[in-house]
Structures are given as C-alpha cells and as structure tokens.
Design an enzyme around this catalytic site. Sequence first.
Site, PDB file in Angstrom:
ATOM      1  CD  GLU A 418      16.244  32.338 195.987  1.00 57.78           C
ATOM      2  OE1 GLU A 418      17.095  33.230 196.196  1.00 57.78           O
ATOM      3  OE2 GLU A 418      15.664  32.179 194.904  1.00 57.78           O
ATOM      4  CD  GLU A 488      13.216  26.523 193.603  1.00 59.72           C
ATOM      5  OE1 GLU A 488      12.477  27.427 193.189  1.00 59.72           O
ATOM      6  OE2 GLU A 488      13.716  26.512 194.739  1.00 59.72           O
TER       7      GLU A 488
HETATM    8  C1  IPT Z   1      12.015  30.180 194.355  1.00 60.49           C
HETATM    9  C2  IPT Z   1      12.117  29.592 195.731  1.00 60.49           C
HETATM   10  O1  IPT Z   1      13.327  28.934 195.909  1.00 60.49           O
HETATM   11  C3  IPT Z   1      11.017  28.647 196.047  1.00 60.49           C
HETATM   12  O2  IPT Z   1      11.013  28.406 197.421  1.00 60.49           O
HETATM   13  C4  IPT Z   1       9.701  29.188 195.592  1.00 60.49           C
HETATM   14  O3  IPT Z   1       9.433  30.377 196.247  1.00 60.49           O
HETATM   15  C5  IPT Z   1       9.776  29.441 194.138  1.00 60.49           C
HETATM   16  O4  IPT Z   1      10.755  30.374 193.851  1.00 60.49           O
HETATM   17  C6  IPT Z   1       8.504  30.012 193.578  1.00 60.49           C
HETATM   18  O5  IPT Z   1       7.373  29.320 193.922  1.00 60.49           O
HETATM   19  S1  IPT Z   1      12.757  31.770 194.462  1.00 60.49           S
HETATM   20  C7  IPT Z   1      12.180  32.775 193.150  1.00 60.49           C
HETATM   21  C8  IPT Z   1      12.538  34.187 193.447  1.00 60.49           C
HETATM   22  C9  IPT Z   1      12.776  32.408 191.866  1.00 60.49           C
END
Ligand code: IPT
Length: 962
Positions: A418, A488
Amino acid sequence: MELSHHEDVSPGTGALPPRAWYAASDAAALSLNGHWRFRLSPTADAEDDSFAADGYDPDASDAEGAWGEIAVPGHWVLQGHGAPQYTNQLYPFPLDPPRVPTENPTGDHLRLFDLPADWPRDGAAVLRFDGVESCARVWLNGTELGDFKGSRLPHEFAVGELLRPEGNVLAVRVHQWSAGSYLEDQDQWWLPGIFRDVTLLHRPEGCVGDFFVHAAYDHRTGTGTLRVDIPEADVQGRVVVPELGIDVATGEEVTVTVEPWTAETPRLYDATLATPGERIPLRVGFRTVAVEDGLIKVNGRPILFRGVNRHEFHPRRGRALDLETMRADVLLMKRHNINAVRTSHYPPHPAFLDLCDEFGLWVVDECDLETHGFQAVGWRGNPVDDDRWTPALLDRAARMVERDKNHASVIVWSLGNECGTGRGLTAMAEWIRARDGSRLLHYEGDASCEDTDVYSRMYADHAEVERIGRGEDEGPKERRRLPFILCEYAHAMGNGPGGLSEYQRLFETYDRLQGGFVWEWIDHGIAHPTYEYAYGGDFGEELHDGNFVCDGLVFPDRTPSPGLVEYKKVVEPVRIEGDGRAGTVTVTNLHDFAGLSHLAFTWSYEKDGTTVADGVLTVPQVGPGERTEVKLPPPPPRDPDAETQWTVRASLAEDTAWAPKGHVVAWAQLPVEYGMVLPVPGGAAPVRDAAGRRITLGAADFDARTGSLLAFHGREVRELRLDVWRAPTDNDNGMPWRPEPSVASLWRTHGLHRMRHRVDSVETTGEGLTVRTRVAPAASDLALRTEYHWTSDGGKLLLRMSVTPEGDWPVPLPRLGIRFGLPGAAGRVRWFGGGPGEAYPDTAAASLIGVWESDVDAMQTPYVRPQENGARPAVRWAEVGGLRVESDGAPAFTVRRWTTEQLDAARHRTDLTPGDTVWVNLDIARHGIGTQSCGPGVLPQYELRATPRPSSFSCVFSRVDG
Ligand code: IPT
C-alpha cells in the site's frame, strides 16, 4: 534549516553494508539482550546526549530518578513508559515529510557489559541490531558509531578498537518518530523500542563476509546445482555438503542428484561454509522458482498458495517475539494445512525464516515499506514517488534481500504494501532483479504490474476473481498474461471469515488463480488489566481505528479461532467425497508435490452421532493432482429409526516434525440415512386457572394474557418468543471508510434491534394453545406475523411456529428463530448436531455432525470485541438446564449467560457479566457472515431474505435430568 538525523530522508550513517544473516557460526558472539538502563524523554532533543559519554553513570547523574530499567528486546510502551497507539491507514502525526512532531518520545538505552573471559583478542567485532523502531543513534564507549532507520531490518556497526575487556558502555537513543516512520505506515500498533536482538559478533581474521547460496533444482534431470558466492574482494572458502559428497570452492558450481525442497517436502541438506577464519553451518534446499506458461511454478509444477498474512505479534511483548512464539506460529500453521506466509508487511525476525525452511512454508518476504496514509491526501508527497527518498527505499530493499537471500522458503520478494505507485518502487524492483534473478517479484499496489511477476490483488470479490480466472479481466495486456494471487483476502476480523469455500473452489478450478493469503494470522489485542485485550482507543489515542487491529485467525493468545478451524478444512490438501449410501469414496490428492503415503485413511460408521464401527480404509497411492475411487466396507445392518453416516479421515501415518501420528489432515462425512421424525405429542387439553391468569397445558404453564410460556415441569422459562436480532459482527458492521451503509447499520435503521411484540390473540382449543402476535419495530410498517401453536401429551410439549413477513423487507434479517431464558441453567450442555465449534451458514465447512458435550461458558467464542458467536448448527436435539429440545428443522443453537442486547452493548469481554439465566436461541435460519469488515459481503445464497416466503418451525421440549 538542517534537519537532524532522525528527520533526514537518508537511511542513516555509519552502518556496514548489509549481508546474509545466519543464526550462529563458530565465531564468538555475545548476546546483549537482557535488562538495560532506560530513560524516556518527551521530545527528541529535550535531553542532551551526555548519557552516551564514556564513563557516564546513570545512577550518579540521576537526581530526578529518570533512569529505570527495560527489557531488550522490547517496546517501552509495553513496559510502563508511555502507551501504544493504533492506526490503520492514517499517520498519527501531520503529513509534512520528512518532519515529525516535536512531541517525539525518545528512549535512551544503556547497556553496560564486560567481554567474556574467553572473548578472542584477535580480529574485529561488529554490533548487530536486528530491529529498532523507528530510528536509533548508537555510541560505544563514548564514540558515536552511527544512526539508522528501517525498523524491521538489521543494521551492523564495526566496533573496531572500541571494545575493552570490561566496562563497555553501549548507548542507544531511539526516537519513536523519524523520517522512517513515513515509510512504515503499516496497519498495526506503533511500538517504539529495541524490539529485536542486539548481538556483539566477533569477526576473526579471514571470517566470512557476505555469502549467497544458489541452490537450483532441475526437475527434468532430478539434479540440484549448488554454488555459494562470496564477494570477490572477500576471503573465499569451501562449501561441504557431506550427504551429497560435495566439497567445492566458493564460486564453484556443482551439479548432483538431489531431493528437491518444497513446502510440502522441505528437504534440507546440512552443509558448512568455511573460510580460513570461520565456519558457518548452512541448511541448503534445492528448488527453482519461475513463471512459465503464465503460472508460478516451483520445480516445474504450479503451486497453490494456502496462505496467511503474518504480522509479528505477542499480546504482552508486541513485535518482540521469542523463538518459541515463532515456532508456535509455524506449527499452528502446518497443523492447519497452511502452506504459505506473506510476511506482512516487513521482513520478520530472521529466525522465523529458518523455521519456514525447516518445516516447509512458501514465503513471500515483504519489505518494510508502506506509505498508505498519503492516500488520504491524494498521494501528494508520497515518498515512493520522490527521488529524494529513493536511497532510503533502495537501502530497505537491499537490507531485506541481503539478509534473507539464503532461505529456500523465500520464493517471492515483495516491494512493500500500500504505497501507491512511483519511481522509487521501480528502482527497488530493478535493484532486486539485478541482485537476485532467482525469485519472483510482488507488489500489489500498482495496477500496471510493470514491476512485478504476478498479478496480485486484495479483497477482490468472488465474481471478479472468477473473471480473472477465466482470463476475462480487463487491464493491460501484459498483466493478463500473469498468474494471479490474492495477497490479502477473507478478512478474519471477529466472527468469520465467510465465503472461504467459494474462494477455494475458484482457486481449484482455474489454473491461473494460484491461491491467496488470508488477512491475517493473529489478533493484535494487547493484554490489559481492565479489558483483557486492548484495541485501538483503549490507550486514549486521539486518532485510532478501534478493533480493526483484531482481525486474525488466532486470538491474541494464539488459540485458534473458528476461522482457522474453517480454513484448515477448506484448504485441506486431500479432498474426500463420496456417496454414503453407495459406499463409494473419491480421494483427490490436492498436494502440488507430495503423494499420500504419509497419510493413513480410516472410516467410522455413526448411528445417531455415535460411532458403532470403525476400521482402516485402504487407499492406493495417488500422485499430486490425481484421484482414486475406493469402496467402503458393507455397512452394519440398517436401522430405520436411526440417523446414520460415514466419517472418513486422513491422518498422519507417522509422527512428523510438526504434528504427531494420528493428527487429522482431512476428513469428510457421508450421510447414509437422515430423516428425523419429530414426535408430535398431543392429547393434553389446556386448562385455565380460576383467576384466569394462567393456562396449563400438560407440564407447561402459560401467561393467559400474553400467551408466554412461564414454566415447564416446574422450571421457570423466560420470554420465549420470536427473535431476529444478533449482536452485529465486525463483518456486519462493514468498512468504516466506505460510504455505503453496512448491513448492521441498516438493521439498526430499521429497528431490528428493538422489535416489539404485540399480542393479538391467545386462544385455547381442545388440542392446545394458539398465540398470534405481530412483531414489528417502531416507526415502520414492516412486521413479522407470528403464530405459536402449542400441544402436549402431558410430559412433552410441541411448539409449531409460523412467521409471515408483512411489507417489502429491504434488508435481510440477522436471524429467525426463538429465544428464551432458563434461570439457573448454567453448566453442562449436550447436543446432537454440528460441532465442536461454532458455525454459520457460510462458515460451516468444518462442522462435524456428532454428539457433543460442553459447558455454557465454554461455548462462548472469545472474540476480542464481543459480537454474535457460538452458534452450533444443524442441531437435532440439545439439552441444557434439565430441558431437552428436539427439532427436525436442523436449527442452530446458541446458549449464553447474557442477552443478545448485552452482548451487543459490550465493547470488551470484561463488560459481560454472566447472569443466572441462560439465554437460548434456536434459529431456523440465519444471515451469513461474509467478510465485509474488509471485502465482499455475504454471498447471495447465504443472505436471509425476509420477503416473501413465510417460514415455519417445530420443536419438542421435554425434561431430562441435569
Ligand atoms: C489492507 C492492508 O494491506 C492491510 O495492512 C490491512 O490494513 C488490511 O487492509 C485490513 O485489515 S488495505 C485495505 C484498504 C484494503
């Protein structure tokens, strides 16, 4: 104005060039971990640096008592100095890079040490810091060694002639905020301190400098090629691998037949790297990673990531993890069929990667880089797109790659997380490719994918992932040729994640979809005297993101949450399917490399949830990706009144490094007969008491005015009625930063948390009692017409309930069922249905049908922020507090010593005070869970739509001992 070192964009001064990390060699090493003297100042410059002078005595100069003690590795905010802060994307300070606030907690650390008597007198020494957040300046015996940023990266300093046999003083000044903080905006607690090891390393004459182990595998020939490079200017040496008969000079290449390393078969060869001055033990794994035919391949075969994102976290020690904790993580992962880790969002403690090599986990090693908070200002001033910061970015890339390049487990480098897009990222990618062409490059944040080898996304919904799988995605042509991963997905916050099975089905269907990494491994709840576990805001932070920091598959104490149990089942590497009636079983080997010889298959045959026969199931050898069909033995004689099923299990045939023999890897239940016939008790006639206040029906007493059940067999029953409310889960609450309302806010808008029950009629007939109600919230014309029909044979009591929605319900219902209170019913619970843990419509893969026994309190799932939890699905019968309930509608069943309203109001588990009454819910239908706390909501097939169909439900109450 000249900026001081901590506000300077440069990575630092004075440190040695980065090099490969290794746990130990035969050169002397002295751990400087332990108790250090410590003093905290509120600003970076408030205190002078005289504490670093040679001969400084903290006690002699400590009139104000400023000097205390601190454990290193550790974070001062977790040791009584200041407090942790949690923000997700937002920087907790104004965006004015590289400047940081004047209020900048600064920890002065002092370590006095003597050299051991046998410390060698020749050669040199270096001081190694494995991790300091966020910026350190270091002195030894009064001489400044330098300063550095890059919190989760190692830094070494030559200490030259400064060491003396006794009375060495190591002084380290650490600032919480620095220019480096702008590069470390990860979603986690801000935890300053010297949080990884500090070590003094003897560097003998002729010692090893840096070294790079190249160990490739050619799957066509079955050979491994080994070459260990040492930079030309350094002393060269020899590499010996006794098991392979290898004894070669550094820089020399040798090819021999080997067994390859994979995450499934983590074959390592013990080796030694020896130069004239030092011997370093190595563990070499041979493997080759490449993108071929648009797929990520290892040793010539495509792989599927069954991954997790792992932050380093411990509820008391923060990111200062010890080896036991790292090992616990690896063992838990292996035992839950996880095969991959993304080290979100920074290189982990280096010993963790040794464990990944040893036990077998694919690793995406991610650089310590995130600038997410610049998104809030339209990415203005983003350091990754500003050349002044590029040296810092390159320094971070180099420190990661050089440190971790000798791990077989690391197959992908990730530039960071990010950060938006920018030239600095490209510079990092170019540097990494030039230095190490043997691994793939990952970065999710740049849709062009110009710098990467994989197309990676986060939280894409199922439909989009399917389009990508089919190759029907839009986007640059180059990107469409790349393999796809979800770096993710399935946000494991609170109850959930829902929808895992549906993702896995897609991954297994489309070659291009090579799996993903669940967000995330562990809840970052901090152990707290009042709250049990604290989350954002609990330390009075002025800006914070609440419990968004608790979104892991394991609870803060590493107890697996139901989400992990579900994930284990969903990603099992062997799929067992079949037809229980026909007695046939199909076994599919979903490993990428391994056969099934490490597994033993067994069957059991259950009658009404209890095993009546069991045995061994012989399964022929099946290669990876292949399947076979086997026959179950003839079943025991048929019993028309019983529910029967097979359970087939695949367990470890022998002890492994990560789990004992018998550990269940995969399983399936194959129903044979299911046709529960609910008894229909009748015959007892209702009787009104003289005063007209009560109606008695068999052993049941009702309130004649409201039609409420008051008592059964003399035991009080409270408020038995229709119930639609659940304490919203984190997924129900949705994403705070999204404009569209969450399902929970719609529920509240429509008043589903404050439904009123109007009694329209209470009628007795010769057959029983009928109560008609209209259940509706204030200010709305939506309603649920609800009828309760009660009959009894004197001992048993039958409830038939029907619910007819009125109006056009624009929102799904949270649940539909009954709830009632049983005073004094705490204690033992038994049920026949799904268990042992909770399950919801889209999180039910791991639910085993059987007879289970537990305790009301043990049936609560300890989500850090209280929310709906603990439901056991598909219940045939359940017993609690002397009451037995049976149903043919396979309801879900929840018991708790507080009401849903109390659960809803609680912020921490400590807000929940168990009462004397056990509140029971029996749900005919429930809304799914989804992962809308960050990602897609409940899939349509799991939504509980109220309109237009009426629902009905029956259950029979009887008395049991207990
Ligand atoms: C995404 C991040 O990469 C991760 O660090 C964490 O914050 C996660 O989301 C949520 O828990 S970024 C999000 C804007 C999709």
